[in-house]
Design an enzyme around this catalytic site. Structure first.
Site, PDB file in Angstrom:
ATOM      1  N   ARG A 234     102.181  23.351  27.368  1.00  0.00           N
ATOM      2  CA  ARG A 234     103.222  24.448  27.794  1.00  0.00           C
ATOM      3  C   ARG A 234     102.649  25.486  28.756  1.00  0.00           C
ATOM      4  O   ARG A 234     101.224  25.558  28.290  1.00  0.00           O
ATOM      5  CB  ARG A 234     103.569  25.057  26.571  1.00  0.00           C
TER       6      ARG A 234
ATOM      7  N   ASP B  92     107.511  31.930  32.143  1.00  0.00           N
ATOM      8  CA  ASP B  92     108.973  31.606  31.430  1.00  0.00           C
ATOM      9  C   ASP B  92     110.160  30.996  32.453  1.00  0.00           C
ATOM     10  O   ASP B  92     110.232  31.793  33.303  1.00  0.00           O
ATOM     11  CB  ASP B  92     109.672  32.681  30.610  1.00  0.00           C
TER      12      ASP B  92
ATOM     13  N   GLU C 199     116.119  28.466  30.743  1.00  0.00           N
ATOM     14  CA  GLU C 199     116.436  27.329  29.754  1.00  0.00           C
ATOM     15  C   GLU C 199     117.390  26.366  30.422  1.00  0.00           C
ATOM     16  O   GLU C 199     118.584  26.859  30.960  1.00  0.00           O
ATOM     17  CB  GLU C 199     116.806  28.313  28.540  1.00  0.00           C
TER      18      GLU C 199
ATOM     19  N   ARG D  20     102.925  22.492  20.694  1.00  0.00           N
ATOM     20  CA  ARG D  20     102.561  22.258  21.994  1.00  0.00           C
ATOM     21  C   ARG D  20     101.152  23.001  22.368  1.00  0.00           C
ATOM     22  O   ARG D  20     101.025  23.867  21.638  1.00  0.00           O
ATOM     23  CB  ARG D  20     103.656  22.699  23.061  1.00  0.00           C
TER      24      ARG D  20
END
Length: 300
Positions: free
Chosen positions: A156, A161, A164, A204
């Site tokens: 990750r 970010d 999505e 992760r």
């Protein structure tokens, strides 16, 4: 000692045979018998004495400085080989192989990106030591999915970010596909260096990836590579991750926000309209609230 046949074949040979029995070896002195007898008759007491003499001679041999040096050298070599293997040469197969000690040291690992799932995570095949690249290429990275199963680390990317994608019946955010294609084009199939930081709630490994710059050899990437997270922010593919537990590597949160602001001002990527309707953090928070509300209604 000169060894002779135990029988007399000639007068001269017989004389040598008698002389040799006069100067017997230690076993002949300990095990009595008639002079010239081929098989002496031992007694139990002298057999024990003979065994003790042999053991004492072996103990003297083992106590020599050469034997001690050889033993100590072998112990040091074995211990150091095990340490080198475990620290630098052993391949980390999956995230489960990443120990707390590795995370405490923030270990750097080199590997090839085998696949990109979302725009902020990927799969890394760890390649420790040498032998993976020309001219000493005697180790290879699998290419088939069945050979890569349980052989990659789920990484990750720290500090960012991404929009999505469509998961579990939830619709994808705008620019999610664009960010995913950008990341695949940048790192898929390429060698990267990752500093392992910690595990997240999904198992992760949160890591700081560095990718090679143009005209820079891969082995120099660990020191002078380009930070992947800042590249993505600069291109407008992701936003800065500011939730609890955020990691930014050797950079600060302010540096990440500054690069993001530059991308927004230049209207790159997701910022081409000046702003986004909903950040990835806001999207996940909204769907988490919807899921909680649905669960409450079902319980009633």
């Amino acid at each position: 000692m000169i060894f002779h046949l135990p029988w007399k074949t000639s007068k001269g040979n017989g004389k040598a045979f008698e002389d040799s029995n006069r100067d017997t070896c230690i076993s002949d002195r300990l095990l009595p018998g008639r002079v010239g007898e081929a098989e002496p008759r031992p007694t139990p007491e002298l057999a024990v004495t003979h065994s003790w003499e042999i053991a004492k001679n072996c103990a003297v041999l083992l106590a020599t400085p050469y034997t001690a040096v050889a033993f100590i050298s072998g112990a040091i070599l074995g211990t150091s080989s095990t340490f080198i293997w475990r620290r630098w040469l052993r391949r980390i197969r999956t995230a489960e192989w990443v120990t707390p000690d590795i995370l405490a040291r923030r270990k750097w690992v080199k590997g090839v990106v085998t696949s990109v799932g979302d725009a902020d995570n990927f799969r890394l095949y760890h390649m420790p030591g040498i032998g993976w690249h020309w001219p000493f290429k005697f180790r290879r990275v699998p290419t088939l999915n069945k050979d890569l199963k349980d052989q990659t680390i789920h990484i990750r990317i720290a500090g960012v970010d991404a929009p999505e994608g469509a998961h579990f019946g939830k619709p994808a955010q705008p620019h999610a596909e664009e960010s995913l294609l950008w990341l695949r084009k940048r790192i898929e199939g390429r060698t990267v260096y990752c500093q392992l930081v910690r595990k997240d709630q999904y198992g992760r490994i949160i890591a700081v990836p560095l990718v090679s710059r143009r005209f820079l050899p891969t082995f120099l990437c660990k020191r002078w590579g380009s930070p992947l997270a800042l590249e993505m922010l600069r291109s407008g593919m992701v936003t800065t991750y500011e939730q609890a537990g955020a990691e930014y590597g050797p950079w600060s949160r302010e540096e990440f926000l500054r690069v993001e602001a530059e991308a927004r001002a230049s209207r790159r990527g997701m910022w081409k309209y000046g702003r986004v309707g909903e950040t990835p953090a806001e999207y996940k928070k909204r769907h988490a609230l919807l899921q909680t509300s649905s669960s409450s209604l079902l319980q009633r």
